[in-house]
Design an enzyme around this catalytic site. Sequence first.
Site, short mmCIF file in Angstrom:
data_model
loop_
_atom_site.label_atom_id
_atom_site.label_comp_id
_atom_site.label_asym_id
_atom_site.label_seq_id
_atom_site.Cartn_x
_atom_site.Cartn_y
_atom_site.Cartn_z
N CYS A 73 4.73 -11.33 -1.48
CA CYS A 73 4.42 -12.46 -2.21
C CYS A 73 2.70 -12.88 -1.74
O CYS A 73 2.13 -12.14 -2.17
CB CYS A 73 5.49 -13.49 -0.96
SG CYS A 73 5.22 -15.30 -1.89
N HIS A 161 10.81 -12.21 -2.29
CA HIS A 161 10.80 -12.01 -0.35
C HIS A 161 11.99 -11.21 -0.83
O HIS A 161 13.39 -11.70 -0.67
CB HIS A 161 11.06 -13.33 0.34
CG HIS A 161 10.01 -14.13 0.40
ND1 HIS A 161 9.00 -13.67 1.12
CD2 HIS A 161 8.92 -14.26 -0.42
CE1 HIS A 161 8.04 -14.31 1.34
NE2 HIS A 161 7.85 -15.10 -0.01
N GLU A 163 13.02 -9.68 2.18
CA GLU A 163 13.95 -10.25 3.47
C GLU A 163 14.75 -10.88 3.78
O GLU A 163 15.59 -10.65 4.69
CB GLU A 163 12.92 -10.25 4.51
CG GLU A 163 11.90 -11.44 4.36
CD GLU A 163 10.87 -11.41 3.11
OE1 GLU A 163 10.37 -12.99 3.46
OE2 GLU A 163 10.78 -10.79 2.78
#
Length: 183
Positions: A73, A161, A163
């Site tokens: 990002c 993202h 994660e």
Amino acid sequence: MTRIVVIDNHGQFTHLEQRALRDLGVESELISNDTDPADIDADGIVLSGGPDMDRIGRSADYLDLDVPVLGICLGMQILANELGGRVGGGEYGGYADVDVEILDEDDPLLGSLAPETRVWASHADEVKEVPEGFTHTATSDVCDIEAISNTDRDLYGVQWHPEVAHTDEGEEVFENFIALCEQ
């Protein structure tokens, strides 16, 4: 053991990046973005997301440490901004599920993913122009430039993202990055 540091750019998911790496068997540490580059001993670096370009500390200095870098990002926007690309406001805005199309099946970071994958991304700001030497590796109907790679310099960026649980193949993105760090 492979060691990857996560640079804390004050993003709300930064701790999840470190945990994802640790869960994949990598030694990982979350470090301040004001850390002196000479004090970083790592096989790879993750530039975390964060709220804005004004709070990136010394993140640009870490691009020259001769280890693979994954920008997530804001981290991808740092890569673009510092290396001659252009970043601007996104038309879509905040966080949302997005279908991303992988454009380069040979890309070492994203090429192993499904041709279209569901991700969780913020588009408040986004890369508008890819820096020289980089390849545009993913796109969506929300954001033209969802990912970039410079394999010669081992610099990679994703707008989304990997994660978070909302991203379908996020773990594979981290596995591929770990493999790059182990080469």
